[in-house]
Write an enzyme that holds these catalytic residues in place. Structure first.
Site, PDB file in Angstrom:
ATOM      1  CG  ASN A 109     -44.868  -5.969  15.807  1.00 26.37           C
ATOM      2  OD1 ASN A 109     -45.541  -6.507  16.953  1.00 26.37           O
ATOM      3  ND2 ASN A 109     -44.455  -6.348  15.028  1.00 26.37           N
ATOM      4  CG  ASP A 165     -45.191 -13.920   6.249  1.00 20.70           C
ATOM      5  OD1 ASP A 165     -44.077 -13.807   6.330  1.00 20.70           O
ATOM      6  OD2 ASP A 165     -45.885 -12.609   6.451  1.00 20.70           O
ATOM      7  CB  ILE A 166     -48.577 -12.724  10.246  1.00 22.37           C
ATOM      8  CG1 ILE A 166     -48.487 -14.004  11.295  1.00 22.37           C
ATOM      9  CG2 ILE A 166     -49.752 -12.006  10.883  1.00 22.37           C
ATOM     10  CD1 ILE A 166     -47.979 -13.577  12.597  1.00 22.37           C
ATOM     11  CG  ASP A 208     -43.982 -10.529  21.620  1.00 28.22           C
ATOM     12  OD1 ASP A 208     -43.501 -10.860  20.287  1.00 28.22           O
ATOM     13  OD2 ASP A 208     -43.272 -10.216  22.340  1.00 28.22           O
ATOM     14  CG  HIS A 242     -42.418  -5.736  19.820  1.00 27.49           C
ATOM     15  ND1 HIS A 242     -41.874  -7.005  20.387  1.00 27.49           N
ATOM     16  CD2 HIS A 242     -41.965  -5.619  18.111  1.00 27.49           C
ATOM     17  CE1 HIS A 242     -41.185  -7.433  19.253  1.00 27.49           C
ATOM     18  NE2 HIS A 242     -41.123  -6.863  18.063  1.00 27.49           N
ATOM     19  CD  GLU A 248     -43.997 -11.589   9.186  1.00 28.33           C
ATOM     20  OE1 GLU A 248     -43.167 -11.848   8.408  1.00 28.33           O
ATOM     21  OE2 GLU A 248     -45.141 -11.496   8.855  1.00 28.33           O
TER      22      GLU A 248
HETATM   23  P1  GH3 Z   1     -46.659  -8.767   4.558  1.00 27.12           P
HETATM   24  O1  GH3 Z   1     -48.259  -9.041   4.624  1.00 27.12           O
HETATM   25  O2  GH3 Z   1     -46.213  -8.492   3.520  1.00 27.12           O
HETATM   26  O3  GH3 Z   1     -46.118 -10.194   5.214  1.00 27.12           O
HETATM   27  O4  GH3 Z   1     -46.305  -7.704   5.743  1.00 27.12           O
HETATM   28  P2  GH3 Z   1     -45.762  -7.758   7.159  1.00 27.12           P
HETATM   29  O5  GH3 Z   1     -45.906  -6.382   7.766  1.00 27.12           O
HETATM   30  O6  GH3 Z   1     -46.160  -8.868   7.912  1.00 27.12           O
HETATM   31  O7  GH3 Z   1     -44.191  -8.181   6.902  1.00 27.12           O
HETATM   32  P3  GH3 Z   1     -42.972  -7.165   7.095  1.00 27.12           P
HETATM   33  O8  GH3 Z   1     -41.917  -8.272   6.709  1.00 27.12           O
HETATM   34  O9  GH3 Z   1     -42.730  -5.898   6.639  1.00 27.12           O
HETATM   35  O10 GH3 Z   1     -42.974  -7.251   8.748  1.00 27.12           O
HETATM   36  C1  GH3 Z   1     -42.889  -8.299   9.487  1.00 27.12           C
HETATM   37  C2  GH3 Z   1     -43.164  -7.831  10.932  1.00 27.12           C
HETATM   38  O11 GH3 Z   1     -42.814  -8.785  12.007  1.00 27.12           O
HETATM   39  C3  GH3 Z   1     -41.482  -6.890  11.359  1.00 27.12           C
HETATM   40  C4  GH3 Z   1     -41.176  -7.386  12.592  1.00 27.12           C
HETATM   41  O12 GH3 Z   1     -41.171  -6.270  13.572  1.00 27.12           O
HETATM   42  C5  GH3 Z   1     -42.295  -8.524  13.210  1.00 27.12           C
HETATM   43  N1  GH3 Z   1     -41.653  -9.624  13.944  1.00 27.12           N
HETATM   44  C6  GH3 Z   1     -40.968 -10.326  13.507  1.00 27.12           C
HETATM   45  N2  GH3 Z   1     -40.619 -10.785  14.810  1.00 27.12           N
HETATM   46  C7  GH3 Z   1     -41.467 -10.660  15.823  1.00 27.12           C
HETATM   47  C8  GH3 Z   1     -41.642 -11.071  17.295  1.00 27.12           C
HETATM   48  O13 GH3 Z   1     -40.951 -11.906  17.454  1.00 27.12           O
HETATM   49  N3  GH3 Z   1     -42.652 -10.292  17.716  1.00 27.12           N
HETATM   50  C9  GH3 Z   1     -43.058  -9.257  17.354  1.00 27.12           C
HETATM   51  N4  GH3 Z   1     -44.181  -8.759  18.011  1.00 27.12           N
HETATM   52  N5  GH3 Z   1     -43.113  -8.972  16.025  1.00 27.12           N
HETATM   53  C10 GH3 Z   1     -42.272  -9.507  15.263  1.00 27.12           C
HETATM   54 MG    MG Z   2     -45.727 -10.988   7.032  1.00 29.51          MG
END
Ligand code: GH3
Ligand code: MG
Length: 323
Positions: free
Chosen positions: A205, A197-198, A214, A210, A240
């Site tokens: 973002n 997980d990122i 991506d 966004h 992500e």
């Molecule tokens: P953590 O270190 O705890 O994982 O924090 P986080 O910010 O990575 O985790 P969180 O679950 O709060 O946010 C995940 C984000 O990933 C939110 C969402 O907008 C983004 N995301 C999900 N799918 C996509 C996508 O296809 N493209 C983009 N640009 N962002 C995405």
């Molecule tokens: Mg994350």
């Protein structure tokens, strides 16, 4: 303009023969090209082969004789399908056999009967036309099959590949990972699983937009793609979130792979007009043991390991041993 019955090439070194054959064919609405010289005829045929329906060939001619010309035509794939009919005073059985062996479709003895010549010409021109139509249909069918195969390939790709990261999508990853799981149960082979997980991706973002997020996902897909092999499959299982299943390897080897992936992700650099965007990732790693009885359960354990990585600083690999 009246429709012509077909185009016929006549090759004969006698002007008299040419005149009488051409006259007869023209009267019967054939387009006729005549040649006293066989080499000139060969040149014409090579250039105009698509328009020719039948070739009428004399045998005894100076330079290239009829047999030689026929043999050259039959060896050229572009012209070999044009029917050749000998029209000759050489009328021994051996001559006849030789003509057919060289690929001619018919043989008429001179002096010829006009009715017989016209009817045979008509038959061969009709067969040629039918062959052309069949060829056309065949080519259309081949083209249709090609398009259908390409469409199937495209649909399969759409159904199995995540377009943004170009690795397996969730559905296809699960299907493949399930196959690994079943196979490892049957063969009592090792199976390791990672969930990645990122870190703080939401911030990426929020800060850069966004589209930059991506790009990060796309770069991570590129890193994971390099891991794909017969025993390693990678997939985007959430927005992500990624998963990597490694068949036949224990958790230590899987952990090394995970560390390598983590380091590679850390090296990703995306330049915006003002900034350099960098990311890190956390990875949870587990190995299947006898207490694990489903892929789903294995993914839950890997998720727990990931949770630990997140809660103990991120940008790290945490391996958990299932008890
Ligand atoms: P953590 O270190 O705890 O994982 O924090 P986080 O910010 O990575 O985790 P969180 O679950 O709060 O946010 C995940 C984000 O990933 C939110 C969402 O907008 C983004 N995301 C999900 N799918 C996509 C996508 O296809 N493209 C983009 N640009 N962002 C995405
Ligand atoms: Mg994350």
């Amino acid at each position: 303009m009246t429709k012509l019955n077909g185009t016929i090439v006549v090759v004969d070194d006698s002007k008299f023969n040419i005149l009488s054959i051409c006259d007869l064919l023209k009267k019967n609405k054939y387009n006729v090209m005549s040649f006293l010289d066989s080499k000139e005829a060969l040149n014409y045929i090579n250039i105009n082969h698509t328009k020719i329906d039948l070739i009428l060939l004399d045998v005894i001619m100076p330079g290239l004789d009829g047999y030689e010309l026929c043999s050259i035509l039959k060896q050229n794939e572009h012209v070999s399908s044009i029917p050749v009919m000998f029209l000759t005073s050489k009328n021994g059985t051996k001559d006849l056999i030789k003509g057919f062996e060289l690929g001619a479709v018919d043989y008429i003895k001179k002096p010829f009967n006009e009715f017989e010549l016209l009817n045979r010409v008509k038959a061969h021109v009709t067969i040629r036309e039918v062959q052309r139509q069949l060829e056309e249909k065949n080519n259309m069918l081949k083209e249709e099959i090609k398009v259908r195969k390409e469409t199937e390939k495209m649909l399969h790709r759409l159904a199995t590949v995540d377009t943004l990261t170009e690795i397996h999508n969730r559905r296809y990853f699960m299907e493949k990972a399930n196959n690994f799981f079943g196979k490892s149960l049957i063969n009592n082979d090792k199976l390791s699983m990672m969930i990645l997980d990122i870190d703080y991706f939401k911030k990426v973002n929020d800060t850069y937009g966004h589209h930059i997020g991506d790009q990060v996902l796309n770069e991570i897909g590129r890193v994971l793609k390099t891991q794909n092999s017969d025993n390693t499959i990678t997939g985007r299982i959430g927005g992500e979130e990624f998963a990597i299943a490694v068949y036949g390897e224990d958790v230590n080897k899987a952990e090394k792979k995970a560390q390598l992936i983590r380091r590679k992700i850390k090296k990703i650099s995306i330049l915006t007009s003002e900034d350099e965007v960098k990311v890190t990732a956390s990875i949870g790693v587990v190995e299947k043991n006898e207490s694990v009885n489903s892929l789903k359960q294995m993914l839950v354990f890997a998720d727990n390991a990931l949770y630990l990585a997140k809660n103990t600083g991120r940008d790290k690999v945490v391996t958990q041993y299932i008890v």
